[in-house]
Every structure is written in C-alpha cells, then in structure tokens.
Design a protein around this motif. Structure first.
Motif, mmCIF file in Angstrom:
data_model
loop_
_atom_site.group_PDB
_atom_site.id
_atom_site.type_symbol
_atom_site.label_atom_id
_atom_site.label_comp_id
_atom_site.label_asym_id
_atom_site.label_seq_id
_atom_site.Cartn_x
_atom_site.Cartn_y
_atom_site.Cartn_z
ATOM 1 N N LEU A 15 0.784 -1.230 -0.296
ATOM 2 C CA LEU A 15 0.076 -0.006 0.041
ATOM 3 C C LEU A 15 0.749 1.180 0.014
ATOM 4 O O LEU A 15 0.496 2.329 0.320
ATOM 5 C CB LEU A 15 -1.008 -0.002 1.244
ATOM 6 N N ASN A 16 1.878 1.131 -0.778
ATOM 7 C CA ASN A 16 2.789 2.340 -0.744
ATOM 8 C C ASN A 16 3.205 2.321 -2.393
ATOM 9 O O ASN A 16 4.142 1.581 -2.879
ATOM 10 C CB ASN A 16 4.019 2.337 -0.138
ATOM 11 N N PHE A 17 2.813 3.249 -3.093
ATOM 12 C CA PHE A 17 2.872 3.507 -4.545
ATOM 13 C C PHE A 17 3.530 4.772 -5.214
ATOM 14 O O PHE A 17 3.326 5.780 -4.482
ATOM 15 C CB PHE A 17 1.222 3.366 -5.313
ATOM 16 N N ASP A 18 4.095 4.541 -6.171
ATOM 17 C CA ASP A 18 4.940 5.608 -6.583
ATOM 18 C C ASP A 18 3.929 5.611 -8.192
ATOM 19 O O ASP A 18 3.845 4.442 -8.970
ATOM 20 C CB ASP A 18 6.406 5.286 -6.989
ATOM 21 N N TYR A 19 3.783 6.606 -8.566
ATOM 22 C CA TYR A 19 3.130 6.940 -9.832
ATOM 23 C C TYR A 19 4.161 7.570 -10.907
ATOM 24 O O TYR A 19 4.941 8.613 -10.805
ATOM 25 C CB TYR A 19 1.962 7.677 -9.658
ATOM 26 N N HIS A 20 4.036 7.364 -12.179
ATOM 27 C CA HIS A 20 4.540 8.098 -13.154
ATOM 28 C C HIS A 20 3.766 9.412 -13.501
ATOM 29 O O HIS A 20 2.448 9.415 -13.470
ATOM 30 C CB HIS A 20 4.616 7.323 -14.547
ATOM 31 N N PRO A 21 4.669 10.659 -13.729
ATOM 32 C CA PRO A 21 3.862 11.914 -13.796
ATOM 33 C C PRO A 21 2.674 12.061 -14.944
ATOM 34 O O PRO A 21 1.758 12.611 -14.685
ATOM 35 C CB PRO A 21 4.991 12.670 -13.946
ATOM 36 N N LYS A 22 2.989 11.153 -16.269
ATOM 37 C CA LYS A 22 2.335 11.243 -17.172
ATOM 38 C C LYS A 22 0.905 10.636 -16.990
ATOM 39 O O LYS A 22 -0.150 11.039 -17.401
ATOM 40 C CB LYS A 22 2.808 10.593 -18.387
ATOM 41 N N MET A 23 0.918 9.600 -16.017
ATOM 42 C CA MET A 23 -0.300 8.930 -15.753
ATOM 43 C C MET A 23 -0.983 9.838 -14.750
ATOM 44 O O MET A 23 -2.404 9.836 -14.899
ATOM 45 C CB MET A 23 -0.080 7.473 -14.973
ATOM 46 N N VAL A 24 -0.398 10.354 -13.820
ATOM 47 C CA VAL A 24 -1.247 11.410 -12.928
ATOM 48 C C VAL A 24 -1.727 12.737 -13.814
ATOM 49 O O VAL A 24 -2.901 12.860 -13.478
ATOM 50 C CB VAL A 24 -0.188 11.883 -12.017
ATOM 51 N N ARG A 25 -1.077 12.937 -14.609
ATOM 52 C CA ARG A 25 -1.574 13.995 -15.404
ATOM 53 C C ARG A 25 -2.827 13.686 -16.286
ATOM 54 O O ARG A 25 -3.927 14.151 -16.380
ATOM 55 C CB ARG A 25 -0.620 14.598 -16.344
ATOM 56 N N ASN A 26 -2.865 12.346 -16.747
ATOM 57 C CA ASN A 26 -4.111 11.685 -17.605
ATOM 58 C C ASN A 26 -5.161 11.606 -16.587
ATOM 59 O O ASN A 26 -6.000 11.890 -17.029
ATOM 60 C CB ASN A 26 -3.451 10.465 -18.032
#
Length: 205
Positions: free
Chosen positions: A83-94
C-alpha cells in the motif's frame, strides 16, 4: 471525519478548494479517488495534489545500476511496499484530465531527501536549494515528490445552500440527525457520530 475515499459522503459541487497531500500514494485506485474528489467540487474550484513520483533521479540511477527491477520510465504504478505506490507523472496528468481537472502548475519538491544530505548539509541550505529547483516541475519531474495545482472544469451545479453530507451507500442527499447518528432518509442507514467525529465507514443502523 472518517470516510471511504471511493465513496465520499459529500453532495456534488460542494467545495471551492480541495487538497490531497501525502495520501494518494496509499491508494490502490487513484483515478477513482480523483473522480470522487472532482465530483464534490464546484466548477473552477482549485485542487492541490501531491503524489509520489516513480521517475525520480534516485530511482533512475538505481535502475541503470541494476539495483532495482522496475523501470522508472514505464507508465505503470509501482508498489514498492504494501500500500505504498509511486506513480509516473504522465499517468497522474492523465488521471487529472480524465477526472475533470485542468493542470495549471507543477512543483518538483524534496530533491534533497537523501539521508546523506540531511546529515552533512544545514537544513536552511537544503530548503533554499530545494526552493530554487521546485519550478523545474513545470518542465520535467525528477523529484521524489510532485505538487500540482489544477482547476475543476466542466459544468457542475453548485450545491444548494444548507446541503453538505449525502449517504455514501444510496447517495441520498438528506441525512437527519438522530441521537448520536445521522440517519439516511432514503435507505434508513445510520452513520455514527463518535466523540464529535462523523464516521461514514460503519453502518450502525
């Protein structure tokens, strides 16, 4: 208040500002959470979001040195601990765009989070150095943490005066106080108030 992020107990178009800081990285369904936040916001409302960035300098170096198996360049989220996630910036923007937000600004923060920097460099120097680099987030996101400022777009009707909570199960927008609970007038579910805290996680009806 305690509630489920995927079933927020607020009526539509209620808030003109919302923040989500140091929380998104614990969510298994971040896009669903952002949809819920947008639902509760008025058109033009400001949304401040912070997220954990998988495409940071440390992760890139570790990947090229074969010290981690996952790629910081892939769009998939990575669960580095339970339950600790890192996200790609492009995905967050999407996700922001698909949820009904227009991204206005990005700040790259915590470049100097490494223990060695904290041990040998003065705190005020680290703060000044980080502040200088933060605006680079508008062009590239290479820090472990990224702040975004977005605006809610679309046609969301502003919540009527006096409306606030709604039932997170049947979505009725009229809850009536009764003793130490709020009672849904549609499905009769009771949501407890414990020591002044509204708890929408537990049905006590």
């Amino acid at each position: 208040m305690a509630a489920d992020i995927y079933k927020l107990p607020f009526v539509d178009g209620l808030f003109d500002t919302a923040t989500m800081i140091r929380t998104l990285h614990h969510m298994t369904e971040p896009q669903a959470a952002l949809h819920q936040v947008r639902r509760t916001m008025q058109t033009g409302a400001t949304f401040i979001l912070e997220y954990a960035n998988k495409q940071n300098i440390k992760a890139i170096l570790r990947y090229f040195l074969s010290r981690q198996s996952w790629s910081p360049f892939s769009l998939q989220s990575v669960e580095f601990e339970k339950l600790n996630f890192d996200y790609h910036p492009k995905m967050v923007r999407n996700w922001l765009s698909e949820s009904g937000f227009t991204l206005e600004r990005q700040l790259a923060v915590s470049y100097f989070r490494l223990g060695a920097f904290k041990k040998y460099l003065p705190l005020n120097l680290l703060v000044r150095m980080d502040a200088i680099l933060q605006p680079t987030g508008n062009w590239c996101q290479l820090s472990p943490s990224v702040f975004t400022r977005s605006y809610a777009v679309g046609d969301t009707q502003k919540a009527s005066e006096g409306m606030f909570f709604k039932c997170p199960v049947c979505e009725a927008d009229f809850l009536k106080p009764h003793q130490a609970s709020l009672i849904c007038q549609k499905c009769s579910r009771a949501w407890p108030i414990r020591e002044g805290i509204f708890d929408f996680r537990v049905n006590v009806g």
